[in-house]
Design an enzyme around this catalytic site. Sequence first.
Site, short mmCIF file in Angstrom:
data_model
loop_
_atom_site.label_atom_id
_atom_site.label_comp_id
_atom_site.label_asym_id
_atom_site.label_seq_id
_atom_site.Cartn_x
_atom_site.Cartn_y
_atom_site.Cartn_z
N ALA A 155 0.83 -1.18 -0.10
CA ALA A 155 0.00 -0.17 -0.02
C ALA A 155 0.80 1.32 0.01
CB ALA A 155 -0.92 -0.20 1.29
N GLU A 162 2.20 -6.41 7.18
CA GLU A 162 1.22 -5.16 7.82
C GLU A 162 1.35 -5.03 9.45
OE1 GLU A 162 -0.76 -6.41 4.01
OE2 GLU A 162 0.46 -7.24 5.61
N GLY A 198 -0.23 -5.52 0.30
CA GLY A 198 -1.19 -5.66 -0.71
C GLY A 198 -0.94 -6.26 -2.07
#
Length: 255
Positions: A61, A129, A106
């Site tokens: 991301a 993440e 992502g």
Amino acid sequence: MTVHLEVSEGIGTLRLDRPPMNALNVAVQDRIKELAEEAGRREDVRAVILYGGEKVFAAGADIKEMRDMDHATMVVRARALQESFTAVARIPKPVVAAVTGYALGGGCELALCADYRIAADNAKLGQPEILLGLIPGAGGTQRLSRLIGPSRAKDLIFTGRQVRAEEALSLGLVDRVVPAAEVYEEARAWAARLVRGPALALRAAKESVDAGLETDIETGLTVERNWFAGLFATEDRERGMRSFVEEGPGKAKFL
């Protein structure tokens, strides 16, 4: 545009194009959804390649953009993010990811939406993440655990560690590892073989497998049975069986 759909010889290449790392900002996410749906509709697209270019698939991301989002914003945006990736997973045609360089966060989740993954020998994949105080939000906790099992998925998600191509292969996270210069051509070869296949039967096979993974075996068998019987109404089934009887196996032409 940050994402392109390039069509050639029945193969649609969904190409990320946001240098240098193909960071998946909101504009990229929305464009992925738009083009995935287009690829699903187009009759001249019979198989799809997910590709980020020669150097990187997608490094994740856009953290700078995400940092400015508050809880209320993300309540809305998280659904749109998942829907953009789900649009890729629901393309009713064979989809192969050609993974070069980094496929993180992502980027890894996008690769998980493919039916098959071919990785460069220098690829690195992971769900980092947790290192941001987050969890995967584009399907990583769900698709990764279904693909490689819950224990292995939790290891990657809990630690946020990156895995090189060979370990990814051993985990079942990717299906083949090839030299970096050959990734896209190998993906095209995989897709080209299926372009010549029976489109409705391929769709039926994909939807039966995917639906079965989301439910109990009895329901999955019902989905399979209905598709199996329904294919007896298709011209491809008639062509395939006639060719088998008259010419032997594997010689039917479906186009």
